[in-house]
Scaffold this motif. Structure first.
Motif, PDB file in Angstrom:
ATOM      1  N   TRP A 163      -6.410   1.631   4.320  1.00  0.00           N
ATOM      2  CA  TRP A 163      -7.534   1.911   5.229  1.00  0.00           C
ATOM      3  C   TRP A 163      -7.742   0.737   6.210  1.00  0.00           C
ATOM      4  O   TRP A 163      -7.645  -0.407   5.827  1.00  0.00           O
ATOM      5  CB  TRP A 163      -8.803   2.150   4.390  1.00  0.00           C
ATOM      6  CG  TRP A 163      -9.998   2.461   5.219  1.00  0.00           C
ATOM      7  CD1 TRP A 163     -10.979   1.605   5.613  1.00  0.00           C
ATOM      8  CD2 TRP A 163     -10.331   3.731   5.763  1.00  0.00           C
ATOM      9  NE1 TRP A 163     -11.910   2.254   6.378  1.00  0.00           N
ATOM     10  CE2 TRP A 163     -11.526   3.568   6.485  1.00  0.00           C
ATOM     11  CE3 TRP A 163      -9.721   4.989   5.713  1.00  0.00           C
ATOM     12  CZ2 TRP A 163     -12.141   4.636   7.163  1.00  0.00           C
ATOM     13  CZ3 TRP A 163     -10.332   6.041   6.378  1.00  0.00           C
ATOM     14  CH2 TRP A 163     -11.520   5.854   7.090  1.00  0.00           C
ATOM     15  N   PRO A 164      -7.984   1.038   7.520  1.00  0.00           N
ATOM     16  CA  PRO A 164      -8.247   2.355   8.119  1.00  0.00           C
ATOM     17  C   PRO A 164      -6.991   3.123   8.530  1.00  0.00           C
ATOM     18  O   PRO A 164      -7.078   4.220   9.049  1.00  0.00           O
ATOM     19  CB  PRO A 164      -9.093   2.008   9.332  1.00  0.00           C
ATOM     20  CG  PRO A 164      -8.567   0.678   9.753  1.00  0.00           C
ATOM     21  CD  PRO A 164      -8.231  -0.052   8.484  1.00  0.00           C
ATOM     22  N   ASN A 165      -5.823   2.513   8.338  1.00  0.00           N
ATOM     23  CA  ASN A 165      -4.585   3.236   8.630  1.00  0.00           C
ATOM     24  C   ASN A 165      -4.378   4.319   7.569  1.00  0.00           C
ATOM     25  O   ASN A 165      -4.568   4.056   6.375  1.00  0.00           O
ATOM     26  CB  ASN A 165      -3.408   2.266   8.627  1.00  0.00           C
ATOM     27  CG  ASN A 165      -2.137   2.880   9.171  1.00  0.00           C
ATOM     28  OD1 ASN A 165      -1.551   3.740   8.538  1.00  0.00           O
ATOM     29  ND2 ASN A 165      -1.708   2.426  10.330  1.00  0.00           N
ATOM     30  N   PRO A 166      -3.961   5.530   7.958  1.00  0.00           N
ATOM     31  CA  PRO A 166      -3.820   6.628   6.986  1.00  0.00           C
ATOM     32  C   PRO A 166      -2.497   6.651   6.239  1.00  0.00           C
ATOM     33  O   PRO A 166      -2.184   7.628   5.556  1.00  0.00           O
ATOM     34  CB  PRO A 166      -3.959   7.866   7.867  1.00  0.00           C
ATOM     35  CG  PRO A 166      -3.335   7.449   9.162  1.00  0.00           C
ATOM     36  CD  PRO A 166      -3.720   5.995   9.344  1.00  0.00           C
ATOM     37  N   ALA A 167      -1.702   5.566   6.336  1.00  0.00           N
ATOM     38  CA  ALA A 167      -0.350   5.595   5.776  1.00  0.00           C
ATOM     39  C   ALA A 167      -0.331   5.942   4.293  1.00  0.00           C
ATOM     40  O   ALA A 167       0.481   6.761   3.843  1.00  0.00           O
ATOM     41  CB  ALA A 167       0.336   4.250   6.005  1.00  0.00           C
ATOM     42  N   ALA A 168      -1.212   5.326   3.509  1.00  0.00           N
ATOM     43  CA  ALA A 168      -1.225   5.588   2.064  1.00  0.00           C
ATOM     44  C   ALA A 168      -1.631   7.022   1.773  1.00  0.00           C
ATOM     45  O   ALA A 168      -1.060   7.676   0.882  1.00  0.00           O
ATOM     46  CB  ALA A 168      -2.166   4.610   1.363  1.00  0.00           C
ATOM     47  N   ALA A 169      -2.610   7.527   2.514  1.00  0.00           N
ATOM     48  CA  ALA A 169      -3.049   8.911   2.316  1.00  0.00           C
ATOM     49  C   ALA A 169      -1.932   9.886   2.669  1.00  0.00           C
ATOM     50  O   ALA A 169      -1.706  10.883   1.966  1.00  0.00           O
ATOM     51  CB  ALA A 169      -4.290   9.199   3.164  1.00  0.00           C
ATOM     52  N   VAL A 170      -1.227   9.603   3.753  1.00  0.00           N
ATOM     53  CA  VAL A 170      -0.112  10.465   4.170  1.00  0.00           C
ATOM     54  C   VAL A 170       0.995  10.433   3.118  1.00  0.00           C
ATOM     55  O   VAL A 170       1.586  11.469   2.786  1.00  0.00           O
ATOM     56  CB  VAL A 170       0.425  10.021   5.544  1.00  0.00           C
ATOM     57  CG1 VAL A 170       1.726  10.746   5.882  1.00  0.00           C
ATOM     58  CG2 VAL A 170      -0.618  10.282   6.625  1.00  0.00           C
ATOM     59  N   ALA A 171       1.279   9.254   2.585  1.00  0.00           N
ATOM     60  CA  ALA A 171       2.300   9.139   1.535  1.00  0.00           C
ATOM     61  C   ALA A 171       1.908   9.967   0.314  1.00  0.00           C
ATOM     62  O   ALA A 171       2.744  10.652  -0.288  1.00  0.00           O
ATOM     63  CB  ALA A 171       2.498   7.675   1.151  1.00  0.00           C
ATOM     64  N   LEU A 172       0.634   9.906  -0.063  1.00  0.00           N
ATOM     65  CA  LEU A 172       0.159  10.666  -1.223  1.00  0.00           C
ATOM     66  C   LEU A 172       0.356  12.163  -1.011  1.00  0.00           C
ATOM     67  O   LEU A 172       0.875  12.873  -1.887  1.00  0.00           O
ATOM     68  CB  LEU A 172      -1.314  10.362  -1.474  1.00  0.00           C
ATOM     69  CG  LEU A 172      -1.983  11.100  -2.639  1.00  0.00           C
ATOM     70  CD1 LEU A 172      -1.336  10.703  -3.969  1.00  0.00           C
ATOM     71  CD2 LEU A 172      -3.481  10.810  -2.668  1.00  0.00           C
ATOM     72  N   VAL A 173      -0.031  12.647   0.154  1.00  0.00           N
ATOM     73  CA  VAL A 173       0.089  14.075   0.457  1.00  0.00           C
ATOM     74  C   VAL A 173       1.556  14.488   0.554  1.00  0.00           C
ATOM     75  O   VAL A 173       1.958  15.554   0.067  1.00  0.00           O
ATOM     76  CB  VAL A 173      -0.654  14.413   1.762  1.00  0.00           C
ATOM     77  CG1 VAL A 173      -0.379  15.853   2.191  1.00  0.00           C
ATOM     78  CG2 VAL A 173      -2.150  14.192   1.594  1.00  0.00           C
ATOM     79  N   ALA A 174       2.366  13.642   1.175  1.00  0.00           N
ATOM     80  CA  ALA A 174       3.779  13.979   1.364  1.00  0.00           C
ATOM     81  C   ALA A 174       4.510  14.106   0.037  1.00  0.00           C
ATOM     82  O   ALA A 174       5.323  15.020  -0.164  1.00  0.00           O
ATOM     83  CB  ALA A 174       4.450  12.922   2.236  1.00  0.00           C
ATOM     84  N   ALA A 209       0.824  -1.208   0.000  1.00  0.00           N
ATOM     85  CA  ALA A 209       0.000   0.000   0.000  1.00  0.00           C
ATOM     86  C   ALA A 209       0.857   1.256   0.000  1.00  0.00           C
ATOM     87  O   ALA A 209       0.611   2.199  -0.767  1.00  0.00           O
ATOM     88  CB  ALA A 209      -0.932  -0.001   1.220  1.00  0.00           C
ATOM     89  N   VAL A 210       1.879   1.278   0.836  1.00  0.00           N
ATOM     90  CA  VAL A 210       2.720   2.468   0.953  1.00  0.00           C
ATOM     91  C   VAL A 210       3.554   2.682  -0.299  1.00  0.00           C
ATOM     92  O   VAL A 210       3.682   3.816  -0.794  1.00  0.00           O
ATOM     93  CB  VAL A 210       3.627   2.369   2.200  1.00  0.00           C
ATOM     94  CG1 VAL A 210       4.642   3.515   2.220  1.00  0.00           C
ATOM     95  CG2 VAL A 210       2.793   2.395   3.468  1.00  0.00           C
ATOM     96  N   VAL A 211       4.114   1.619  -0.848  1.00  0.00           N
ATOM     97  CA  VAL A 211       4.959   1.754  -2.036  1.00  0.00           C
ATOM     98  C   VAL A 211       4.139   2.226  -3.231  1.00  0.00           C
ATOM     99  O   VAL A 211       4.560   3.114  -3.987  1.00  0.00           O
ATOM    100  CB  VAL A 211       5.680   0.423  -2.354  1.00  0.00           C
ATOM    101  CG1 VAL A 211       6.381   0.504  -3.709  1.00  0.00           C
ATOM    102  CG2 VAL A 211       6.683   0.098  -1.268  1.00  0.00           C
ATOM    103  N   VAL A 212       2.960   1.631  -3.425  1.00  0.00           N
ATOM    104  CA  VAL A 212       2.107   2.063  -4.534  1.00  0.00           C
ATOM    105  C   VAL A 212       1.682   3.517  -4.334  1.00  0.00           C
ATOM    106  O   VAL A 212       1.709   4.319  -5.281  1.00  0.00           O
ATOM    107  CB  VAL A 212       0.878   1.146  -4.670  1.00  0.00           C
ATOM    108  CG1 VAL A 212      -0.093   1.707  -5.712  1.00  0.00           C
ATOM    109  CG2 VAL A 212       1.304  -0.257  -5.063  1.00  0.00           C
ATOM    110  N   ALA A 213       1.287   3.879  -3.121  1.00  0.00           N
ATOM    111  CA  ALA A 213       0.878   5.262  -2.852  1.00  0.00           C
ATOM    112  C   ALA A 213       2.027   6.235  -3.098  1.00  0.00           C
ATOM    113  O   ALA A 213       1.831   7.323  -3.657  1.00  0.00           O
ATOM    114  CB  ALA A 213       0.376   5.393  -1.412  1.00  0.00           C
ATOM    115  N   ALA A 214       3.227   5.846  -2.679  1.00  0.00           N
ATOM    116  CA  ALA A 214       4.386   6.720  -2.884  1.00  0.00           C
ATOM    117  C   ALA A 214       4.679   6.909  -4.362  1.00  0.00           C
ATOM    118  O   ALA A 214       5.012   8.020  -4.808  1.00  0.00           O
ATOM    119  CB  ALA A 214       5.608   6.129  -2.174  1.00  0.00           C
TER     120      ALA A 214
END
Length: 247
Positions: free
Chosen positions: A190-201, A135-140
């Protein structure tokens, strides 16, 4: 048209053997939504080493090597050139000249080392997170590509070249669809915001690079776009890790 543009995007943004053609390249230039779409594909490919049963340190090294295999070094060259531009003293023209110079300076070496050490450190942490790493890698990756779109849509090329080829067909309205297509990636963890935070960052990092390029270089270029991709990815990965750990 979108599939053809995606083929062009993958040919430009990665080493995936899609068979780049002139038609695909032209479609890519006119279809900015292909940037984040390619981010989904590239991100899924990049996450593979982190899903293997490897020790974190080994996974981190394999991840960096795999990153170079999948994406190549073209965009890392942008980081190197921006590093030299940061290190040199002078006006905008002087900094642009340094970026075009093929000589590698200490600023370039330091910039590339910091970025790839940062990516390796993030991969070390992600290696123990199983599917959360995906999730984090794809979001990043989507975030990095969205950042490139932002720079291309809102930027003005400092000189003729790759930067002008990417910026001239686009304007601020061209950013809307890529943004919409990128938003679903925020729900991957979801429900962890990690992917959303990565997108914004990642997008925030692009804003900073965009501001610096306009202020220091008088506009954007292919190197600025490449550096945006690499810097946004590194920052987004770390932001995603922090968010996952803190949640």
């Amino acid at each position: 048209m979108v599939l053809t543009a995606l083929r062009g995007a993958l040919g430009f943004l990665s080493q995936v053997p899609v068979g780049q053609t002139g038609t695909a390249w032209e479609a890519f230039l006119r279809t900015p939504v292909a940037f984040p779409l390619a981010g989904y594909v590239i991100g899924a490919l990049l996450a593979v080493p982190l899903l293997l049963p490897l020790p974190p340190a080994t996974a981190a090294i394999v991840f960096v090597c795999w990153l170079l295999v999948v994406t190549g070094i073209n965009h890392a060259d942008g980081v190197a050139d921006l590093g030299d531009a940061l290190a040199v003293h002078g006006d905008q023209e002087r900094r642009r000249d340094v970026m075009r110079d093929t000589t590698v300076g200490v600023g370039a070496v330091l910039a590339v080392c910091v970025v790839f050490l940062g990516v390796a450190a993030a991969a070390f942490s992600l290696a123990s997170l199983a599917l959360a790493a995906l999730a984090v890698v794809v979001a990043a990756e989507v975030s990095a590509k969205l950042g490139m779109v932002f720079v291309a849509c809102f930027g003005t090329a400092a000189h003729e070249g790759l930067g002008s080829a990417l910026t001239e067909p686009l304007d601020s309205r061209s950013f809307v669809l890529p943004l919409v297509v990128s938003l679903p990636v925020a729900a991957l963890s979801w429900p962890n915001p990690a992917a959303a935070v990565a997108l914004v960052a990642g997008l925030t990092t692009a804003l900073v690079v965009f501001w610096w390029a306009n202020r220091t270089l008088g506009g954007v270029s292919g190197d600025v776009l490449g550096a945006t991709n690499e810097l946004a990815r590194a920052v987004a990965l770390h932001a995603g890790v922090v968010a996952w750990m803190r949640w």
